[in-house]
Write a protein that holds these residues in place. Structure first.
Motif, PDB file in Angstrom:
ATOM      1  N   TYR A   1       0.893  -1.140   0.008  1.00  0.00           N
ATOM      2  CA  TYR A   1      -0.192   0.180  -0.226  1.00  0.00           C
ATOM      3  C   TYR A   1       0.824   1.137   0.065  1.00  0.00           C
ATOM      4  O   TYR A   1       2.017   1.483   0.970  1.00  0.00           O
ATOM      5  N   ALA A   2       0.743   2.151  -0.939  1.00  0.00           N
ATOM      6  CA  ALA A   2       1.141   3.359  -1.052  1.00  0.00           C
ATOM      7  C   ALA A   2       0.869   4.159   0.284  1.00  0.00           C
ATOM      8  O   ALA A   2      -0.263   4.250   0.512  1.00  0.00           O
ATOM      9  N   PRO A   3       2.104   5.208   0.768  1.00  0.00           N
ATOM     10  CA  PRO A   3       3.302   4.935   0.245  1.00  0.00           C
ATOM     11  C   PRO A   3       4.099   3.965   1.127  1.00  0.00           C
ATOM     12  O   PRO A   3       5.406   4.044   1.011  1.00  0.00           O
ATOM     13  N   TYR A   4       3.583   3.055   1.745  1.00  0.00           N
ATOM     14  CA  TYR A   4       4.340   1.946   2.328  1.00  0.00           C
ATOM     15  C   TYR A   4       4.738   0.583   1.423  1.00  0.00           C
ATOM     16  O   TYR A   4       4.014  -0.239   1.611  1.00  0.00           O
ATOM     17  N   VAL A   5       5.339   0.979   0.455  1.00  0.00           N
ATOM     18  CA  VAL A   5       5.615  -0.048  -0.808  1.00  0.00           C
ATOM     19  C   VAL A   5       7.174  -0.459  -0.479  1.00  0.00           C
ATOM     20  O   VAL A   5       8.178   0.121   0.133  1.00  0.00           O
ATOM     21  N   ARG A   6       7.384  -1.584  -1.271  1.00  0.00           N
ATOM     22  CA  ARG A   6       8.738  -2.504  -0.878  1.00  0.00           C
ATOM     23  C   ARG A   6       8.788  -3.197  -2.280  1.00  0.00           C
ATOM     24  O   ARG A   6       8.025  -3.300  -3.233  1.00  0.00           O
ATOM     25  N   SER A   7      10.252  -3.477  -2.345  1.00  0.00           N
ATOM     26  CA  SER A   7      10.729  -4.201  -3.299  1.00  0.00           C
ATOM     27  C   SER A   7      11.511  -5.439  -3.000  1.00  0.00           C
ATOM     28  O   SER A   7      11.743  -5.601  -1.497  1.00  0.00           O
ATOM     29  N   THR A   8      11.831  -6.617  -3.540  1.00  0.00           N
ATOM     30  CA  THR A   8      12.490  -7.826  -2.985  1.00  0.00           C
ATOM     31  C   THR A   8      13.729  -7.930  -3.847  1.00  0.00           C
ATOM     32  O   THR A   8      13.318  -8.156  -5.342  1.00  0.00           O
ATOM     33  N   LEU A   9      14.921  -8.074  -3.395  1.00  0.00           N
ATOM     34  CA  LEU A   9      16.172  -8.325  -4.089  1.00  0.00           C
ATOM     35  C   LEU A   9      16.024  -9.712  -4.103  1.00  0.00           C
ATOM     36  O   LEU A   9      16.381 -10.336  -2.860  1.00  0.00           O
ATOM     37  N   GLY A  10      15.895 -10.591  -5.192  1.00  0.00           N
ATOM     38  CA  GLY A  10      16.140 -12.019  -5.145  1.00  0.00           C
ATOM     39  C   GLY A  10      17.331 -12.343  -6.010  1.00  0.00           C
ATOM     40  O   GLY A  10      17.388 -12.127  -7.176  1.00  0.00           O
ATOM     41  N   VAL A  11      18.218 -13.223  -5.345  1.00  0.00           N
ATOM     42  CA  VAL A  11      19.350 -13.403  -6.104  1.00  0.00           C
ATOM     43  C   VAL A  11      20.040 -14.654  -5.747  1.00  0.00           C
ATOM     44  O   VAL A  11      20.077 -14.925  -4.296  1.00  0.00           O
ATOM     45  N   VAL A  12      20.715 -15.639  -6.490  1.00  0.00           N
ATOM     46  CA  VAL A  12      21.711 -16.526  -6.054  1.00  0.00           C
ATOM     47  C   VAL A  12      22.771 -16.667  -6.577  1.00  0.00           C
ATOM     48  O   VAL A  12      23.047 -16.589  -7.963  1.00  0.00           O
ATOM     49  N   PHE A  13      23.960 -16.425  -5.901  1.00  0.00           N
ATOM     50  CA  PHE A  13      25.429 -16.254  -6.156  1.00  0.00           C
ATOM     51  C   PHE A  13      25.966 -17.653  -6.060  1.00  0.00           C
ATOM     52  O   PHE A  13      25.894 -18.064  -5.092  1.00  0.00           O
ATOM     53  N   SER A  14      26.796 -18.009  -6.994  1.00  0.00           N
ATOM     54  CA  SER A  14      27.635 -19.197  -7.078  1.00  0.00           C
ATOM     55  C   SER A  14      28.948 -19.063  -7.551  1.00  0.00           C
ATOM     56  O   SER A  14      28.934 -18.283  -8.746  1.00  0.00           O
ATOM     57  N   SER A  15      29.932 -19.371  -7.001  1.00  0.00           N
ATOM     58  CA  SER A  15      31.221 -19.297  -7.566  1.00  0.00           C
ATOM     59  C   SER A  15      31.921 -20.850  -7.543  1.00  0.00           C
ATOM     60  O   SER A  15      32.435 -21.330  -6.721  1.00  0.00           O
ATOM     61  N   PRO A  16      31.809 -21.234  -8.976  1.00  0.00           N
ATOM     62  CA  PRO A  16      32.292 -22.555  -9.210  1.00  0.00           C
ATOM     63  C   PRO A  16      33.756 -22.688  -8.847  1.00  0.00           C
ATOM     64  O   PRO A  16      34.244 -23.985  -8.758  1.00  0.00           O
ATOM     65  N   THR A  17      34.548 -21.627  -8.938  1.00  0.00           N
ATOM     66  CA  THR A  17      36.059 -21.841  -8.711  1.00  0.00           C
ATOM     67  C   THR A  17      36.523 -21.951  -7.186  1.00  0.00           C
ATOM     68  O   THR A  17      37.581 -22.315  -6.710  1.00  0.00           O
ATOM     69  N   ALA A  18      35.299 -21.466  -6.465  1.00  0.00           N
ATOM     70  CA  ALA A  18      35.618 -21.697  -4.926  1.00  0.00           C
ATOM     71  C   ALA A  18      34.241 -22.150  -4.186  1.00  0.00           C
ATOM     72  O   ALA A  18      33.768 -21.275  -3.238  1.00  0.00           O
ATOM     73  N   PRO A  19      34.007 -23.280  -4.515  1.00  0.00           N
ATOM     74  CA  PRO A  19      32.556 -23.748  -3.763  1.00  0.00           C
ATOM     75  C   PRO A  19      32.573 -23.843  -2.385  1.00  0.00           C
ATOM     76  O   PRO A  19      31.495 -23.600  -1.831  1.00  0.00           O
ATOM     77  N   ARG A  20      33.504 -24.072  -1.839  1.00  0.00           N
ATOM     78  CA  ARG A  20      33.413 -24.142  -0.332  1.00  0.00           C
ATOM     79  C   ARG A  20      34.007 -23.021   0.553  1.00  0.00           C
ATOM     80  O   ARG A  20      33.908 -23.195   1.553  1.00  0.00           O
ATOM     81  N   ARG A  21      34.316 -21.819  -0.209  1.00  0.00           N
ATOM     82  CA  ARG A  21      34.779 -20.828   0.552  1.00  0.00           C
ATOM     83  C   ARG A  21      33.411 -20.045   0.976  1.00  0.00           C
ATOM     84  O   ARG A  21      32.563 -19.825   0.383  1.00  0.00           O
ATOM     85  N   PRO A  22      33.628 -19.192   2.299  1.00  0.00           N
ATOM     86  CA  PRO A  22      32.670 -18.077   2.720  1.00  0.00           C
ATOM     87  C   PRO A  22      32.434 -17.239   1.819  1.00  0.00           C
ATOM     88  O   PRO A  22      33.088 -16.749   0.885  1.00  0.00           O
ATOM     89  N   ILE A  23      31.090 -16.773   1.751  1.00  0.00           N
ATOM     90  CA  ILE A  23      30.721 -15.713   0.909  1.00  0.00           C
ATOM     91  C   ILE A  23      30.323 -14.471   1.826  1.00  0.00           C
ATOM     92  O   ILE A  23      29.511 -14.629   2.664  1.00  0.00           O
ATOM     93  N   LEU A  24      30.879 -13.293   1.462  1.00  0.00           N
ATOM     94  CA  LEU A  24      30.290 -11.988   1.977  1.00  0.00           C
ATOM     95  C   LEU A  24      29.458 -11.251   0.959  1.00  0.00           C
ATOM     96  O   LEU A  24      30.023 -10.800   0.065  1.00  0.00           O
ATOM     97  N   LEU A  25      28.220 -11.011   1.434  1.00  0.00           N
ATOM     98  CA  LEU A  25      27.480 -10.288   0.260  1.00  0.00           C
ATOM     99  C   LEU A  25      26.978  -9.233   0.957  1.00  0.00           C
ATOM    100  O   LEU A  25      26.353  -9.093   2.106  1.00  0.00           O
ATOM    101  N   THR A  26      27.377  -7.902   0.622  1.00  0.00           N
ATOM    102  CA  THR A  26      27.227  -6.676   1.022  1.00  0.00           C
ATOM    103  C   THR A  26      25.897  -6.024   0.407  1.00  0.00           C
ATOM    104  O   THR A  26      26.173  -5.724  -1.057  1.00  0.00           O
ATOM    105  N   VAL A  27      24.677  -5.882   0.719  1.00  0.00           N
ATOM    106  CA  VAL A  27      23.598  -5.007   0.244  1.00  0.00           C
ATOM    107  C   VAL A  27      23.641  -3.441   0.472  1.00  0.00           C
ATOM    108  O   VAL A  27      23.854  -3.234   1.789  1.00  0.00           O
ATOM    109  N   SER A  28      23.884  -2.644  -0.599  1.00  0.00           N
ATOM    110  CA  SER A  28      23.808  -1.302  -0.174  1.00  0.00           C
ATOM    111  C   SER A  28      22.562  -0.641  -0.695  1.00  0.00           C
ATOM    112  O   SER A  28      22.275  -0.904  -1.869  1.00  0.00           O
ATOM    113  N   THR A  29      21.844  -0.017   0.193  1.00  0.00           N
ATOM    114  CA  THR A  29      20.547   0.704  -0.241  1.00  0.00           C
ATOM    115  C   THR A  29      20.783   2.172   0.169  1.00  0.00           C
ATOM    116  O   THR A  29      21.677   2.506   1.041  1.00  0.00           O
ATOM    117  N   PRO A  30      19.745   2.988  -0.352  1.00  0.00           N
ATOM    118  CA  PRO A  30      19.836   4.497  -0.127  1.00  0.00           C
ATOM    119  C   PRO A  30      19.720   4.427   1.741  1.00  0.00           C
ATOM    120  O   PRO A  30      18.916   3.513   2.271  1.00  0.00           O
TER     121      PRO A  30
END
Length: 372
Positions: free
Chosen positions: A95-124
Motif C-alpha cells: 500500500y502506497a506510500p508503504y511500498v517495498r521491493s524484493t532483491l532475489g538473487v543466488v550467487f555461486s562461485s564454481p572456482t571456490a565452492p567451499r569458501r565463505p561468501i560475504l554479500l554486502t547489500v547497499s541501499t539508500p
C-alpha cells in the motif's frame, strides 16, 4: 556488493572472487547468477577490474554464467567483476506510500565452492529491511556510510541464496501530516468563528481572509497528496481514501464558514462547533497514526524464515536472534529456535551462549529448504 534502491529494475553488482587458478587463453567459470524464484536476469556493462583478464557472460536457461580468462601467463589471486543485473528487484508492491521491493538473487562461485561468501547489500540510507531470507549465517548489523545503508550478509559456502525485501522509510509520514494539517485548519476555522461572532458583520473581512488562507493550504496539500500517491501508481488505497475524506470534510467546513461570514451569520455557532469536533478528531487520528508509524505499524514486516508469510505489526519490538540477525514469528521461534543452542539467548535477551558460537549452519538455516 549489490547496490539497489526500492523500485529500481537494475542492481549494480561488484563481485570480488578469490581464484585458485585461471588458465591463460581458456575460459573459466568464475560466477553464476540466478533467481531463487526461477526468473531470468540480463547482465549489461560487464567489465573486469584487471586489464589482463577478459570476461564475458552467457545465458544458460535462467542462469547467467560469467567466464574469465587470463590474457597473460601470470598469477592472479583475485578478480573484481562489475556489472548491472537487470530484473533483480521485484516491482514495488504494498500500500502506497508503504511500498517495498524484493532483491532475489543466488550467487555461486564454481572456482571456490567451499569458501565463505560475504554479500554486502547497499541501499539508500532511508531504506530499511522488511524481511531477510536465505541460507545466510549472519545478516547483522547494518551501517550508514555516505548516504548509503550497508548490510553485511555472511554465507558459509556457495551458493549464496538471498531474498531481501526492503522499502523506503523517507517521506512515509506524508498521509498523517496531511491529516494533521487538515485538523489544524479545522481548529483555525473554530478560532475564526469564535472571534467573528464577537465583532460586527461589517468588520469580518479579516476573518474571511484567514479562512481563504486555510482553504489555500488544504487545496495545496490535497494536490500534493494526489501527486505523491500517483508516483507509486497506487492512488486508490485505504491511505489515499482516508486522507481525501479528511480533506473533503475540512473543505466542507471551510465552505460553510465562508457562507456564515458572508450571508448567514446565524450559522457561525454551528460552524464553530463542527470545526472544533472535526479538528480534534483529525488531530488525534494524525498523532496516533504518526506514533504507529514510528513503531513500524504500517510497514508490513514479515518473518525472516523462508516460506513463512506471517506479518509483523510491531517488528521493532520483537525478539531478534543476535547470532543470525533473523526476526522470526512466534511459531518458528518455538519450533526452530527452541532447538538451537542459542535459543535461550533469544528468549532472555542475554548473550550467555556467545562462547558456543560456531560457523556451522544453525537450525534456522538448515530447515525449510534452507540446507546449505
Amino acid at each position: 556488493m549489490v547496490e539497489v534502491a526500492p523500485g529500481d529494475e537494475v542492481a549494480r553488482v561488484v563481485a570480488r572472487i578469490r581464484l585458485d587458478r585461471l588458465k591463460p587463453r581458456e575460459d573459466t567459470e568464475v560466477l553464476t547468477v540466478s533467481s531463487p524464484s526461477g526468473g531470468s536476469f540480463e547482465v549489461t556493462e560487464l567489465e573486469s577490474g584487471d586489464p589482463n583478464v577478459s570476461i564475458r557472460a552467457q545465458i544458460r536457461g535462467e542462469t547467467v554464467v560469467v567466464f574469465a580468462k587470463a590474457l597473460k601467463r601470470q598469477s592472479i589471486a583475485g578478480l573484481v567483476i562489475r556489472f548491472k543485473l537487470w530484473e533483480a528487484c521485484s516491482p514495488l508492491s504494498g500500500y502506497a506510500p508503504y511500498v517495498r521491493s524484493t532483491l532475489g538473487v543466488v550467487f555461486s562461485s564454481p572456482t571456490a565452492p567451499r569458501r565463505p561468501i560475504l554479500l554486502t547489500v547497499s541501499t539508500p540510507a532511508g531504506a530499511g529491511p522488511r524481511s531477510t531470507r536465505g541460507n545466510y549465517l549472519l545478516a547483522y548489523p547494518s551501517r550508514i556510510d555516505d548516504a548509503r545503508r550497508l548490510t553485511n550478509i555472511y554465507f558459509a559456502r556457495s551458493p549464496a541464496r538471498l531474498a531481501y525485501t526492503f522499502g523506503s522509510n523517507e517521506g512515509l509520514t506524508t498521509p498523517w501530516l496531511h491529516i494533521g494539517r487538515a485538523g489544524a485548519t479545522a481548529i483555525l476555522i473554530y478560532i475564526v468563528a469564535v472571534l467573528a461572532a464577537r465583532i460586527p458583520e461589517g468588520d469580518r473581512f479579516t476573518a474571511l481572509i484567514a479562512v481563504f488562507v486555510g482553504a489555500a493550504g488544504i487545496i495545496w496539500d490535497f494536490s500534493r497528496e494526489i501527486a505523491s500517491f500517483a508516483v507509486y501508481n497506487a492512488a486508490r488505497t485505504a491511505f489515499h481514501i482516508a486522507v481525501a475524506v479528511a480533506q473533503v470534510i475540512v473543505l466542507g467546513v471551510l465552505s460553510a464558514s465562508v457562507l456564515a461570514l458572508t450571508t448567514l451569520p446565524s450559522l457561525l455557532p454551528v460552524v464553530g462547533v463542527a470545526s472544533l469536533v472535526v479538528g480534534a478528531v483529525l488531530l488525534v487520528v494524525a498523532i496516533a497514526c504518526l506514533v504507529a508509524h514510528r513503531q513500524g505499524f504500517w510497514q508490513g514486516f514479515e518473518c525472516d524464515h523462508e516460506g513463512c508469510s506471517t506479518r509483523f505489526r510491531w517488528r521493532r519490538a520483537r525478539l531478534e536472534c543476535y547470532y543470525t540477525g533473523r526476526v522470526q514469528c512466534n511459531e518458528h521461534i518455538e519450533s526452530v529456535c527452541a532447538t538451537c543452542v542459542h535459543g535461550p539467548d533469544l528468549h532472555s535477551g542475554l548473550l550467555n551462549t556467545a562462547e558456543r558460537y560456531a560457523s556451522e549452519p544453525k537450525s534456522c538455516v538448515s530447515v525449510g529448504g534452507s540446507q546449505q
